[in-house]
Scaffold this motif. Structure first.
Motif, short mmCIF file in Angstrom:
data_model
loop_
_atom_site.label_atom_id
_atom_site.label_comp_id
_atom_site.label_asym_id
_atom_site.label_seq_id
_atom_site.Cartn_x
_atom_site.Cartn_y
_atom_site.Cartn_z
N GLU A 1 19.72 34.50 -2.84
CA GLU A 1 20.25 33.59 -1.84
C GLU A 1 19.82 32.16 -2.11
OE1 GLU A 1 18.30 34.06 2.17
OE2 GLU A 1 17.36 35.76 1.14
N GLY A 2 20.64 31.21 -1.61
CA GLY A 2 20.32 29.81 -1.75
C GLY A 2 19.28 29.38 -0.74
N VAL A 3 18.88 28.10 -0.84
CA VAL A 3 17.88 27.57 0.08
C VAL A 3 18.03 26.06 0.16
CG1 VAL A 3 16.04 27.20 -1.64
CG2 VAL A 3 15.42 27.74 0.72
N VAL A 4 17.70 25.48 1.30
CA VAL A 4 17.56 24.02 1.47
C VAL A 4 16.41 23.79 2.43
CG1 VAL A 4 20.00 23.44 1.06
CG2 VAL A 4 19.21 23.91 3.39
N ILE A 5 15.88 22.58 2.45
CA ILE A 5 14.83 22.19 3.39
C ILE A 5 15.28 20.95 4.15
CG2 ILE A 5 12.48 21.33 3.68
CD1 ILE A 5 12.27 24.10 2.84
N GLY B 1 0.80 -1.22 0.00
CA GLY B 1 0.00 0.00 0.00
C GLY B 1 0.83 1.27 0.00
N ALA B 2 2.16 1.15 0.10
CA ALA B 2 3.00 2.34 0.09
C ALA B 2 2.97 2.98 -1.29
CB ALA B 2 4.43 1.98 0.48
N LYS B 3 3.10 4.30 -1.31
CA LYS B 3 3.07 5.00 -2.59
C LYS B 3 4.04 6.16 -2.58
CE LYS B 3 -1.33 5.98 -2.26
NZ LYS B 3 -2.67 6.55 -2.50
N ALA B 4 4.33 6.67 -3.75
CA ALA B 4 5.14 7.87 -3.87
C ALA B 4 4.21 9.07 -3.91
CB ALA B 4 6.00 7.82 -5.12
N ARG B 5 4.52 10.07 -3.10
CA ARG B 5 3.69 11.28 -3.03
C ARG B 5 4.53 12.44 -3.56
NH1 ARG B 5 -0.85 10.14 0.24
NH2 ARG B 5 -0.63 8.14 1.32
N HIS B 6 4.05 13.06 -4.64
CA HIS B 6 4.82 14.06 -5.37
C HIS B 6 4.32 15.48 -5.06
CE1 HIS B 6 7.01 11.26 -8.12
NE2 HIS B 6 5.99 10.48 -7.81
N PHE B 7 5.29 16.39 -4.89
CA PHE B 7 4.97 17.79 -4.62
C PHE B 7 5.90 18.67 -5.45
CE2 PHE B 7 4.21 15.20 -0.90
CZ PHE B 7 2.92 15.54 -0.51
N LYS B 8 5.37 19.77 -5.96
CA LYS B 8 6.18 20.78 -6.62
C LYS B 8 6.07 22.07 -5.82
CE LYS B 8 6.45 19.21 -11.40
NZ LYS B 8 6.33 19.60 -12.84
N GLY C 1 6.23 4.14 5.20
CA GLY C 1 6.61 3.34 4.03
C GLY C 1 6.48 4.10 2.73
N ASP C 2 5.77 5.23 2.74
CA ASP C 2 5.63 6.03 1.53
C ASP C 2 6.95 6.71 1.18
OD1 ASP C 2 2.98 5.36 1.34
OD2 ASP C 2 2.20 7.34 1.92
N THR C 3 7.09 7.08 -0.08
CA THR C 3 8.21 7.87 -0.55
C THR C 3 7.73 9.28 -0.85
OG1 THR C 3 9.37 5.96 -1.49
CG2 THR C 3 9.96 8.13 -2.35
N ILE C 4 8.42 10.26 -0.31
CA ILE C 4 8.10 11.66 -0.54
C ILE C 4 9.02 12.19 -1.63
CG2 ILE C 4 7.99 13.96 0.48
CD1 ILE C 4 5.97 12.03 1.68
N VAL C 5 8.45 12.84 -2.62
CA VAL C 5 9.23 13.45 -3.69
C VAL C 5 8.85 14.93 -3.76
CG1 VAL C 5 9.90 13.40 -6.12
CG2 VAL C 5 9.21 11.27 -4.96
N VAL C 6 9.79 15.80 -3.44
CA VAL C 6 9.53 17.24 -3.47
C VAL C 6 10.49 17.89 -4.46
CG1 VAL C 6 9.51 19.40 -2.18
CG2 VAL C 6 8.75 17.28 -1.08
N GLU C 7 9.94 18.45 -5.54
CA GLU C 7 10.74 19.23 -6.48
C GLU C 7 10.72 20.67 -6.01
OE1 GLU C 7 10.28 18.64 -10.73
OE2 GLU C 7 9.15 16.81 -10.34
N LEU C 8 11.84 21.11 -5.46
CA LEU C 8 11.92 22.42 -4.83
C LEU C 8 12.63 23.40 -5.76
CD1 LEU C 8 11.37 23.82 -2.00
CD2 LEU C 8 13.81 23.50 -1.61
N PRO D 1 19.55 30.40 -6.69
CA PRO D 1 18.37 31.07 -7.25
C PRO D 1 18.06 30.56 -8.66
CG PRO D 1 19.75 32.66 -6.13
CD PRO D 1 20.51 31.37 -6.13
N GLY D 2 16.80 30.21 -8.87
CA GLY D 2 16.36 29.73 -10.18
C GLY D 2 16.52 28.24 -10.38
N ASP D 3 17.29 27.56 -9.53
CA ASP D 3 17.53 26.12 -9.69
C ASP D 3 16.46 25.30 -8.98
OD1 ASP D 3 19.76 26.63 -11.18
OD2 ASP D 3 21.22 26.03 -9.64
N THR D 4 16.37 24.04 -9.42
CA THR D 4 15.42 23.09 -8.81
C THR D 4 16.20 21.88 -8.30
OG1 THR D 4 13.61 23.76 -10.26
CG2 THR D 4 13.43 21.60 -9.23
N PHE D 5 15.86 21.44 -7.10
CA PHE D 5 16.46 20.24 -6.51
C PHE D 5 15.34 19.29 -6.13
CE2 PHE D 5 18.05 17.70 -2.95
CZ PHE D 5 19.27 17.25 -3.45
N LYS D 6 15.53 18.01 -6.43
CA LYS D 6 14.51 17.01 -6.12
C LYS D 6 14.89 16.24 -4.86
CE LYS D 6 12.40 14.80 -9.43
NZ LYS D 6 12.07 13.84 -10.54
#
Length: 566
Positions: A74-78, A19-26, A60-67, A104-109
């Motif tokens: 300035e840079g950023v991390v979460i 039942g685990a799933k990947a949950r995607h966020f942008k 058990g789920d996998t979280i996928v965040v495209e940040l 700035p302007g970049d995307t990290f998954k």
């Protein structure tokens, strides 16, 4: 026996994955105008929201965040606070430790598994961006087919924070100036990102000079009412992402039963109020057994610092009573800020639920960390064993993985401090050094950490410090007064110590922790008070980095690793 054990582990993994799933966020991170306490200021938000969006998943789920970083300069991390990042140390979200800051302007998954249920949150871990409002809730429910060891009919979520009218960049410059310009006490306390400055919903019970709040029509600062039905049991999830303040929570006329701490089940116990330090999270059970024709105050107040910030208030609203009906009596009074006996009584009441994992009986290594306030070249800093942490341009994870020995100090910080040091007085020699050295820990060994508090620069001052460990939970084996000494380990609780990821050290005292270094990676261990970390109050643990798999290229595209990848 080994074969049987392997089969059991395999079956457990299969069970969790069902039942685990990947949950995607942008997500897009950007500065924006908001009125968290009814006064407009700039905050850091995600997708136009402050606080950021709540992530909800199952174990058990996998979280996928495209940040995507929409900040201009300035840079950023979460950082995913409380998530151990098993097998994905590059997703821990710590700039200069596990990854490069996202430009700035970049995307990290970010891609990682949430392996255990619990109450967690996320926040910025670059500069002091948490103070600017970069945070949100992360809630992990039980895996499909699993049940909590307690019953509840509904759920409420409280994310607690503090708020300044002085911008975060001005705060940072002040901390790095001679003389230091301290950030001061927060102007407001926020409940789910909402508070009220210089006013009180309970004005008729407090100082007559304090006006009642005029937030009608301003949803950004109007309190979020906690709506409940009579004769039900609610799970109240509470997390503190404060930058400075230690807090106390009380609900008028109601007891709370503590059942979870930092994602781990604890032996249930009832309290009238609870202390919560920055980086901690709890679940409590609240039974709505009071007069349903009334509403009741929910009160948040400052502890462990002389309070110059008004209590935050919202209302527990019994249906069908109108939410606009003000409670008939004054809100609960927060315990005296320096009543540490009250704080210690609560903290020492937390024990692991029966059947929880127990710590190893002995440890392979003991590290004593003395927390002191010092001066480095005239600047006020916080130091650990006389070393104030300065993070290098190249993330440790990459530089260790690729053997870049010139990327950070190769000398390890000391495992101990001078036994003659008098923790009750300001240091005789107040000078410290800065360094980027790390503690290298042998994989799969057991480590004891003794956090030792001491006097700060000012005489008669020793502060509360909540310490948070990335990549692991630890057992809190005990607390003590004064300086830790030989024989104090005989008082350690090895029977039912709680598993936590954040633990407090009280003024002039010590806290003993034990963890197993079983998660290959490089992990921060630091005071969770934002300006204290900014001023060097932290250390770094590295373990089994040779076992870390392929690190995503974009995590290391800076510093010396960036040159190597190119």
């Amino acid at each position: 026996m080994d074969v049987v054990l392997c089969c059991i582990i395999a079956l457990c993994l299969v069970h969790v994955s069902l039942g685990a799933k990947a949950r995607h966020f942008k997500w897009e991170v950007e500065y924006m105008y908001r009125s968290p306490d009814c006064l407009e200021h700039i905050v850091l938000g995600i997708n136009g929201q402050f606080p950021g969006p709540t992530i909800r998943a199952k174990a058990g789920d996998t979280i996928v965040v495209e940040l995507t970083n929409k900040l201009h300069t300035e840079g950023v991390v979460i950082h995913w606070h409380g998530i151990r990042q098993l097998g994905t140390p590059w997703a821990d979200g710590t700039a200069s430790i596990s990854q490069c800051a996202i430009n700035p302007g970049d995307t990290f998954k970010y891609r990682f598994k949430v392996d255990r249920p619990g109450t967690y949150f996320y926040h910025g871990h670059y500069g002091m961006q948490r103070s600017a409002g970069l945070y949100g809730s992360l809630i992990v429910d039980m895996a499909e087919g699993e049940k909590e060891p307690f019953h509840y009919d509904g759920e409420l979520n409280l994310l607690l924070s503090d708020w300044w009218h002085k911008g975060v960049h001005e705060q940072e410059v002040g901390l790095s100036s001679i003389p230091m310009r301290w950030i001061g006490e927060p102007q407001s306390l926020l409940i789910n990102g909402r508070g009220q400055y210089n006013c009180s919903m309970a004005a008729k019970f407090s100082d007559p000079a304090v006006g009642q709040c005029k937030f009608r029509g301003n949803e950004e600062c109007a309190p979020q009412i906690l709506k409940v039905h009579p004769n039900k049991t609610y799970r109240l999830r509470i997390a503190s992402t404060t930058a400075l303040a230690s807090l106390n929570l009380a609900i008028q006329g109601h007891k709370m039963v503590v059942v979870e701490a930092d994602g781990n089940h604890v032996q249930p116990f009832a309290v009238s109020d609870l202390d919560i330090y920055s980086g901690e999270s709890y679940s409590v059970l609240l039974t709505t057994d009071q007069n349903p024709s009334r509403n009741y105050w929910v009160s948040i107040g400052v502890r462990a610092r002389e309070p110059k910030t008004r209590q935050a208030l919202t209302i527990l609203n019994y249906s069908p009573t109108s939410a606009s009906k003000i409670p008939a009596s004054q809100p609960p009074v927060t315990p005296a800020w320096n009543d540490y006996n009250h704080s210690k009584a609560f903290t020492k009441s937390i024990y692991a639920l029966m059947g929880s994992p127990k710590p190893p009986e002995t440890s392979h290594r003991r590290i004593l960390l003395l927390n002191t306030q010092n001066r480095v070249n005239g600047f006020v800093k916080w130091s650990i064993n006389n070393v104030s942490l300065v993070l290098p341009p190249t993330p440790y994870l990459g530089s260790i993985k690729f053997g870049l020995t010139n990327a950070f100090d190769q000398k390890s910080p000391p495992d101990n401090f001078d036994s003659s040091y008098d923790i009750m007085k300001p240091a005789t020699n107040q000078n410290a050094t800065q360094g980027s050295g790390i503690y290298t820990i042998t994989l799969n060994t057991t480590v004891d950490v003794i956090l030792q508090n001491a006097n700060a620069l000012a005489e008669g001052l020793s502060e509360v410090h909540p310490w948070h460990l990335h990549g692991h939970d630890f057992w809190v084996l005990g607390y003590g007064e004064g300086k830790f000494k030989d024989g104090d380990d005989k008082t350690f609780n090895l029977k039912n110590p709680p598993l936590r990821n954040t633990a407090v050290i009280f003024p002039y005292g010590w806290t003993a922790l034990r963890f197993v270094a079983d998660n290959p990676g490089v992990w921060a261990f630091h005071c969770h008070i934002e300006p204290h970390l900014h001023m060097g109050m932290g250390v770094v643990f590295a373990e089994g980095v040779h076992r870390v798999g392929q690190i995503p290229r974009e995590a290391l595209a800076c510093g010396l690793t960036g040159n190597k990848l190119n």
